[in-house]
Design an enzyme around this catalytic site. Structure first.
Site, short mmCIF file in Angstrom:
data_model
loop_
_atom_site.label_atom_id
_atom_site.label_comp_id
_atom_site.label_asym_id
_atom_site.label_seq_id
_atom_site.Cartn_x
_atom_site.Cartn_y
_atom_site.Cartn_z
N LYS A 191 27.09 -3.12 -1.68
CA LYS A 191 28.56 -3.02 -1.65
C LYS A 191 29.05 -2.35 -0.37
O LYS A 191 30.24 -2.12 -0.21
CB LYS A 191 29.05 -2.22 -2.86
CG LYS A 191 28.64 -2.81 -4.20
CD LYS A 191 29.04 -1.85 -5.33
CE LYS A 191 28.06 -1.95 -6.49
NZ LYS A 191 28.15 -0.78 -7.37
N ARG A 221 0.79 -1.22 0.00
CA ARG A 221 0.00 0.00 0.00
C ARG A 221 0.83 1.28 0.00
O ARG A 221 0.60 2.18 -0.81
CB ARG A 221 -0.92 0.04 1.24
CG ARG A 221 -2.15 -0.79 1.10
CD ARG A 221 -2.51 -1.38 2.43
NE ARG A 221 -1.50 -2.36 2.78
CZ ARG A 221 -1.52 -3.64 2.37
NH1 ARG A 221 -2.50 -4.07 1.66
NH2 ARG A 221 -0.54 -4.49 2.68
N THR A 222 1.79 1.38 0.93
CA THR A 222 2.50 2.66 1.07
C THR A 222 3.30 2.96 -0.18
O THR A 222 3.32 4.10 -0.67
CB THR A 222 3.42 2.62 2.32
OG1 THR A 222 2.67 2.05 3.39
CG2 THR A 222 3.89 3.98 2.71
N HIS A 245 4.81 5.64 11.55
CA HIS A 245 4.31 5.57 10.18
C HIS A 245 3.33 6.74 10.03
O HIS A 245 2.12 6.56 10.01
CB HIS A 245 3.60 4.22 9.99
CG HIS A 245 3.37 3.83 8.56
ND1 HIS A 245 3.48 4.71 7.50
CD2 HIS A 245 2.99 2.64 8.01
CE1 HIS A 245 3.21 4.07 6.37
NE2 HIS A 245 2.91 2.82 6.66
N1 CP Z 1 -0.28 -0.13 5.79
C1 CP Z 1 0.93 -0.38 5.27
O1 CP Z 1 1.93 0.23 5.66
O2 CP Z 1 0.93 -1.34 4.31
P1 CP Z 1 2.20 -1.74 3.44
O3 CP Z 1 3.19 -2.38 4.39
O4 CP Z 1 1.71 -2.70 2.40
O5 CP Z 1 2.76 -0.50 2.86
#
Ligand code: CP
Length: 315
Positions: free
Chosen positions: A91, A61-62, A140
């Site tokens: 490297k 998603r992100t 996040h």
């Molecule tokens: N919600 C979320 O962060 O999903 P992803 O890990 O798929 O980005």
């Protein structure tokens, strides 16, 4: 454009704490506009801009919603998924040097990394905006924004919100950022349900309580009140466990199924999950009109990220 909006221009977003109530509400207002306009019209707000996506951890998603956001705004992307194997990191290049290089080619960097604090290290190394797309068990922030936007869109407020958070509250960065985000607004009450070993840390509990969130730990489904604005389910985070047997024991401690929704959810309760899910929400719940994790919540991620990129990078 208000001063508050201007305050995002050229800035990093490492923690939801970098935002205040007015800025968050102006991001939502811009996301509303994106939601109306973007499906009908190609935009050129980021024309001539290049945004780099560096994802050291997997993402569906992100990564995809940020790519879509840049492209729908008329910009272009540099995309590194798994740079540990596909870039000069293999490297031995340091994260600081990698960032300083990518900075030469782009106007902003969106980074996901398994180590908490890495986004902040990158922000110190770079002069262009750095957006944290998840740093280990840290934060996040853009997920918190899209979660809060989804709740705000439904209830038209983020004050006096009552919710339930379930799953890996110790390691879930989306949990930490959403609690921080809600604490920017007034008088939230959050019920917490998790395996004992995956409870919110004492430090986090004390911090969120100090910020004004009423936290209520519950032990089973019977204790869920029926009038909550949202349920926020999360997966147990396999990648944070050193003992995989322990993970296997805990991973399906709390399963959301149709029976539980029928018994305990309110008529308007949003059923949310940042995803991916790995068994903790049964697919039979997906068709419930209150279930937004595969639809509105995920799609809002793109509109909120469009809003944010416009405000950070747009002319
Ligand atoms: N919600 C979320 O962060 O999903 P992803 O890990 O798929 O980005």
């Amino acid at each position: 454009m208000s001063m508050k909006k201007n305050m995002l221009r050229g800035k990093d977003l490492i923690s939801i704490d970098h935002l205040d109530r007015d800025i968050i509400l102006s991001i939502f207002k811009t996301a509303d506009k994106m939601k109306k306009i973007a499906p009908k019209k190609a935009l050129n707000i980021l024309k001539g801009k290049v945004v780099a996506l560096l994802f050291f951890e997997p993402s569906t998603r992100t990564f995809s919603s940020n790519c879509a956001a840049v492209k729908r705004l008329g910009g272009q992307t540099i995309e590194h998924q798994n740079p540990t194997q596909t870039s000069s990191v293999v490297k031995g290049e340091t994260i600081e040097d990698t960032i300083k290089m990518i900075e030469q080619y782009s106007d902003a960097i969106i980074i996901r990394h398994p180590a908490a604090g890495t986004a902040q290290i990158c922000a110190r190394a770079a002069d262009i905006p750095i957006i944290n797309a998840g740093d280990g068990i840290g934060e996040h922030p853009t997920q918190a924004l899209l979660d809060m936007y989804t709740i705000y869109e439904k209830f038209k407020t983020l004050d006096r919100i009552k919710g339930l958070m379930v799953g890996d509250l110790l390691n879930g960065r989306t949990i930490h950022s959403l609690l921080k985000g809600l604490s920017i607004f007034k008088n939230s009450t959050i019920y917490l349900l998790s395996p004992k070993t995956l409870r919110l840390s004492k430090k986090d509990s004390a911090e969120f309580s100090r910020r004004g969130i009423k936290l209520i730990e519950i032990n089973d489904f019977d204790d869920i009140p029926s009038d909550l604005h949202f349920w926020y389910w999360t997966r147990v985070q396999k990648e944070r466990f050193s003992d995989k047997n322990e993970y296997e024991k805990l991973k399906l401690s709390f399963i959301l199924d149709k029976n539980l929704v029928t018994k305990k959810a309110g008529k308007k309760t949003l059923l949310m999950h940042p995803l991916p899910r790995v068994g903790e929400i049964k697919t039979e719940v997906d068709s419930d009109p209150r279930a937004v994790y595969l639809t509105t919540q995920a799609k809002n991620g793109m509109y909120v990220r469009m809003a944010l990129l416009k405000m950070i990078l747009g002319a």
